[in-house]
Design a protein around this motif. Structure first.
Motif, PDB file in Angstrom:
ATOM      1  N   GLU A  28       0.839  -1.208   0.000  1.00  0.00           N
ATOM      2  CA  GLU A  28       0.000   0.000   0.000  1.00  0.00           C
ATOM      3  C   GLU A  28       0.872   1.255   0.000  1.00  0.00           C
ATOM      4  N   GLY A  29       0.489   2.197  -0.831  1.00  0.00           N
ATOM      5  CA  GLY A  29       1.213   3.456  -0.909  1.00  0.00           C
ATOM      6  C   GLY A  29       2.320   3.475  -1.934  1.00  0.00           C
ATOM      7  N   PHE A  30       2.566   2.350  -2.599  1.00  0.00           N
ATOM      8  CA  PHE A  30       3.647   2.254  -3.581  1.00  0.00           C
ATOM      9  C   PHE A  30       3.514   3.335  -4.653  1.00  0.00           C
ATOM     10  N   ASP A  31       2.335   3.459  -5.247  1.00  0.00           N
ATOM     11  CA  ASP A  31       2.154   4.413  -6.349  1.00  0.00           C
ATOM     12  C   ASP A  31       2.411   5.854  -5.900  1.00  0.00           C
ATOM     13  N   ASP A  32       1.996   6.192  -4.679  1.00  0.00           N
ATOM     14  CA  ASP A  32       2.182   7.556  -4.189  1.00  0.00           C
ATOM     15  C   ASP A  32       3.661   7.886  -3.998  1.00  0.00           C
ATOM     16  N   VAL A  33       4.429   6.919  -3.483  1.00  0.00           N
ATOM     17  CA  VAL A  33       5.859   7.162  -3.281  1.00  0.00           C
ATOM     18  C   VAL A  33       6.567   7.253  -4.624  1.00  0.00           C
ATOM     19  N   ARG A  34       6.254   6.354  -5.529  1.00  0.00           N
ATOM     20  CA  ARG A  34       6.909   6.351  -6.835  1.00  0.00           C
ATOM     21  C   ARG A  34       6.606   7.624  -7.628  1.00  0.00           C
ATOM     22  N   ALA A  35       5.407   8.160  -7.400  1.00  0.00           N
ATOM     23  CA  ALA A  35       5.014   9.376  -8.114  1.00  0.00           C
ATOM     24  C   ALA A  35       5.547  10.638  -7.443  1.00  0.00           C
ATOM     25  N   GLY A  36       6.172  10.500  -6.275  1.00  0.00           N
ATOM     26  CA  GLY A  36       6.727  11.658  -5.585  1.00  0.00           C
ATOM     27  C   GLY A  36       5.721  12.438  -4.772  1.00  0.00           C
ATOM     28  N   ARG A  37       4.514  11.883  -4.580  1.00  0.00           N
ATOM     29  CA  ARG A  37       3.493  12.593  -3.801  1.00  0.00           C
ATOM     30  C   ARG A  37       3.789  12.533  -2.305  1.00  0.00           C
ATOM     31  N   THR A  38       4.575  11.552  -1.888  1.00  0.00           N
ATOM     32  CA  THR A  38       4.967  11.398  -0.489  1.00  0.00           C
ATOM     33  C   THR A  38       6.227  10.552  -0.464  1.00  0.00           C
ATOM     34  N   ASP A  39       6.969  10.615   0.634  1.00  0.00           N
ATOM     35  CA  ASP A  39       8.112   9.721   0.786  1.00  0.00           C
ATOM     36  C   ASP A  39       7.835   8.638   1.820  1.00  0.00           C
ATOM     37  N   ARG A  40       6.551   8.542   2.225  1.00  0.00           N
ATOM     38  CA  ARG A  40       6.146   7.576   3.253  1.00  0.00           C
ATOM     39  C   ARG A  40       5.389   6.423   2.623  1.00  0.00           C
ATOM     40  N   LEU A  41       5.896   5.215   2.791  1.00  0.00           N
ATOM     41  CA  LEU A  41       5.230   4.015   2.291  1.00  0.00           C
ATOM     42  C   LEU A  41       4.272   3.526   3.376  1.00  0.00           C
ATOM     43  N   VAL A  42       2.998   3.903   3.247  1.00  0.00           N
ATOM     44  CA  VAL A  42       2.054   3.691   4.348  1.00  0.00           C
ATOM     45  C   VAL A  42       1.802   2.225   4.646  1.00  0.00           C
ATOM     46  N   GLY A  43       2.047   1.354   3.678  1.00  0.00           N
ATOM     47  CA  GLY A  43       1.797  -0.067   3.912  1.00  0.00           C
ATOM     48  C   GLY A  43       2.887  -0.781   4.667  1.00  0.00           C
ATOM     49  N   ALA A  44       4.015  -0.125   4.912  1.00  0.00           N
ATOM     50  CA  ALA A  44       5.110  -0.721   5.677  1.00  0.00           C
ATOM     51  C   ALA A  44       5.160  -0.041   7.039  1.00  0.00           C
ATOM     52  N   VAL A  45       4.822  -0.775   8.096  1.00  0.00           N
ATOM     53  CA  VAL A  45       4.644  -0.177   9.417  1.00  0.00           C
ATOM     54  C   VAL A  45       5.563  -0.863  10.430  1.00  0.00           C
ATOM     55  N   ALA A  46       6.461  -0.086  11.023  1.00  0.00           N
ATOM     56  CA  ALA A  46       7.273  -0.585  12.136  1.00  0.00           C
ATOM     57  C   ALA A  46       6.465  -0.371  13.412  1.00  0.00           C
ATOM     58  N   VAL A  47       5.745  -1.393  13.825  1.00  0.00           N
ATOM     59  CA  VAL A  47       4.909  -1.301  15.023  1.00  0.00           C
ATOM     60  C   VAL A  47       5.782  -1.021  16.244  1.00  0.00           C
ATOM     61  N   ASP A  48       6.907  -1.680  16.303  1.00  0.00           N
ATOM     62  CA  ASP A  48       7.948  -1.430  17.289  1.00  0.00           C
ATOM     63  C   ASP A  48       9.246  -1.933  16.675  1.00  0.00           C
ATOM     64  N   ASP A  49      10.330  -1.942  17.436  1.00  0.00           N
ATOM     65  CA  ASP A  49      11.622  -2.338  16.861  1.00  0.00           C
ATOM     66  C   ASP A  49      11.615  -3.762  16.319  1.00  0.00           C
ATOM     67  N   ARG A  50      10.781  -4.628  16.862  1.00  0.00           N
ATOM     68  CA  ARG A  50      10.824  -6.049  16.518  1.00  0.00           C
ATOM     69  C   ARG A  50       9.620  -6.522  15.706  1.00  0.00           C
ATOM     70  N   THR A  51       8.727  -5.630  15.322  1.00  0.00           N
ATOM     71  CA  THR A  51       7.520  -6.055  14.615  1.00  0.00           C
ATOM     72  C   THR A  51       7.308  -5.197  13.377  1.00  0.00           C
ATOM     73  N   LEU A  52       7.321  -5.852  12.228  1.00  0.00           N
ATOM     74  CA  LEU A  52       7.075  -5.178  10.953  1.00  0.00           C
ATOM     75  C   LEU A  52       5.768  -5.707  10.378  1.00  0.00           C
ATOM     76  N   VAL A  53       4.822  -4.810  10.129  1.00  0.00           N
ATOM     77  CA  VAL A  53       3.546  -5.172   9.516  1.00  0.00           C
ATOM     78  C   VAL A  53       3.503  -4.593   8.110  1.00  0.00           C
ATOM     79  N   VAL A  54       3.138  -5.424   7.150  1.00  0.00           N
ATOM     80  CA  VAL A  54       3.067  -5.002   5.756  1.00  0.00           C
ATOM     81  C   VAL A  54       1.637  -5.187   5.260  1.00  0.00           C
ATOM     82  N   ARG A  55       1.040  -4.093   4.823  1.00  0.00           N
ATOM     83  CA  ARG A  55      -0.316  -4.131   4.262  1.00  0.00           C
ATOM     84  C   ARG A  55      -0.223  -4.028   2.747  1.00  0.00           C
TER      85      ARG A  55
END
Length: 511
Positions: free
Chosen positions: A108-135
């Motif tokens: 999620e958010g790939f198209d927005d980052v690639r298009a330069g609309r944001t630098d945040r990939l909203v589908g990649a979430v560091a919940v904490d240091d040890r937990t990565l959630v990918v939507r």
């Protein structure tokens, strides 16, 4: 005791930084420097790496990766879930415009980052240091396999933007090795064991990689092995019988891989813009004869895109096999396509990797069977990429594909899905569908396969997609991938060919 060094050679990689590492040479170095969430065995199955466990929710759209707490980069910085998010967002920087970005396209958010609309990939979430959630934007029950591609690697805070030349030439990773000084372009790359490596102990103290002239690289690499300069090398096709005869059972390695050698027909413009034109080419090629004559029987002719390596996803050609050698059918198809004897067809090829013999033989076959004036466009590997991604590319182009991960999706989707043509305003292709093939029926089969939780159901969809693309000759298959290598068995043990076709550096031991 002197350092235990592994010596080999390759041609200049496109990149060794994970944001852009893509071909066999770059991936060899990058995977020595970086460890991703998961590892891949030679047969394409997954084992833990930086992530100790992972799971997907029932929808196929949310993945959770739980990370080890004892890993760090070679500079001592801890590897956390934030390191992975940083690496993925860095790789999608539109200024870098990397060819490997499509591996992340489902997040999620790939198209927005690639298009330069944001630098945040909203589908990649560091919940904490040890937990990565990918939507994911759409279900993909095999997303975990994709994470073994280097573009998914973590990077430290010091990495900077993707186009940071200092990091590009001397990346700081979390893998079993680290750079021993910056990449000396056109000369050498040196690696040393990473003292902070957290995985299985590595016996090699260092890896020395010479960079060879791409025009003569394959011959020079093998000659260097015979002279004792290199411990491991590829083999020129004409030297295969010699290598197998003298080293078989000792330092000779041969593995069937997940990949394909093929011709790209540029479907977006004449002369290859019709199925009949592509059938004329395919029926004019005697795959078995060329394999026997030029590869001494050590290549398996391809009659589909997916090789037997893929098990149930592979299907033999049907009765109307467009890859069968049939000169009469070839000539009839050429006439239907408006390509009679004397027609001019460009054929782009590259030097330095042992392709000269068989590409010349195919050009001669097209001339003898069809009477075409086949004009070889000879360049180096980088020039071939520049040619085949340009809007002006026409005719045919030599190509090969070695899968990044062990699923048919990794071959069929990037090479042929309509979304992977990705032309820019100038018509230059930035996806791997460089032949600009478009078929909605094919696309739909891949979408269904990605969402299917039943392995046999996925195989059904992949076989259908393969059949559609083979019928259309979206790519013209030649031989399935077979890797042959030699190594110094008097000095080394534990050497094998990994999934990428590279030596397994972490398993090498002294005799």
């Amino acid at each position: 005791m002197p350092p235990f060094v592994f010596r080999t050679a390759l041609v200049e990689p496109t990149a060794i930084d994970p944001y852009k590492a893509q071909e066999t040479e770059g991936i060899l170095v990058c995977k020595a420097l970086f460890a991703g969430l998961l590892r891949q065995t030679a047969r394409g199955s997954l084992t833990p790496a930086t992530a100790h466990s992972w799971e997907c929710d029932p929808s196929g759209r949310t993945w959770t990766f739980r990370l080890r707490d004892d890993t760090c980069f070679s500079d001592g910085e801890p590897v956390t879930a934030h390191s992975f998010v940083r690496g993925w967002e860095r790789a999608l920087d539109p200024k870098a415009n990397t060819e490997t970005a499509y591996h992340l396209a489902g997040v999620e958010g790939f198209d927005d980052v690639r298009a330069g609309r944001t630098d945040r990939l909203v589908g990649a979430v560091a919940v904490d240091d040890r937990t990565l959630v990918v939507r994911l934007s759409h279900p993909d029950v095999q997303f975990d396999l994709k994470t073994v591609q280097p573009v998914f690697s973590p990077v430290p805070l010091s990495a900077g933007p993707a186009l940071d030349q200092t990091f590009n030439d001397q990346p700081i990773g979390n893998g079993p090795f680290m750079m021993d000084g910056p990449w000396k372009h056109g000369h050498q790359i040196r690696l040393v064991r990473n003292p902070r490596w957290w995985g299985e102990p590595v016996a090699l103290d260092a890896v020395h990689i010479d960079i060879l002239d791409p025009v003569t690289a394959l011959d020079d690499e093998y000659a260097g092995f015979l002279a004792g300069r290199y411990d491991y090398a590829r083999i020129p096709p004409e030297r295969l019988p010699e290598a197998a005869r003298h080293l078989g059972g000792a330092g000779f390695l041969e593995e069937e891989g997940a990949g394909l050698h093929y011709l790209i027909p540029f479907c977006h413009q004449p002369p290859m813009d019709t199925v009949d034109a592509r059938r004329a080419v395919s029926h004019a090629i005697d795959r078995q004869g060329l394999a026997d004559r030029l590869f001494h029987g050590r290549r398996t002719p391809a009659h589909s895109l997916l090789s037997p390596w893929f098990g149930g996803a592979h299907a033999p050609a049907g009765d109307d096999d467009p890859t069968a050698f049939d000169p009469e059918a070839a000539r009839a198809a050429a006439l239907r396509a408006g390509l009679p004897s004397g027609s001019v067809v460009d054929f782009a090829v590259n030097t330095g990797a042992g392709h000269e013999g068989w590409t010349s033989a195919i050009a001669e076959s097209l001339h003898q069977v069809l009477g075409w004036d086949v004009r070889l466009r000879v360049t180096d590997a980088r020039g071939l990429v520049d040619h085949r991604t340009s809007e002006a590319a026409s005719g045919l182009c030599r190509a090969a594909w070695a899968c990044d991960y062990g699923t048919p999706d990794n071959m069929l989707y990037p090479l042929l899905h309509s979304s992977c043509t990705a032309p820019d305003a100038d018509g230059t292709a930035h996806g791997d569908n460089e032949g600009r093939y478009v078929n909605s029926e094919f696309d739909a089969a891949l979408t269904r396969a990605r969402a299917c939780t039943d392995p046999e159901g996925r195989n059904v969809e992949w076989r259908l997609a393969d059949a559609i693309a083979t019928r259309d000759l979206a790519l013209i298959p030649l031989w399935y991938r077979t890797d042959q290598r030699v190594f110094d068995a008097d000095r080394l043990t534990g050497v094998a060919i990994d999934f990428d076709g590279n030596p397994t550096l972490t398993t090498v031991r002294p005799v």
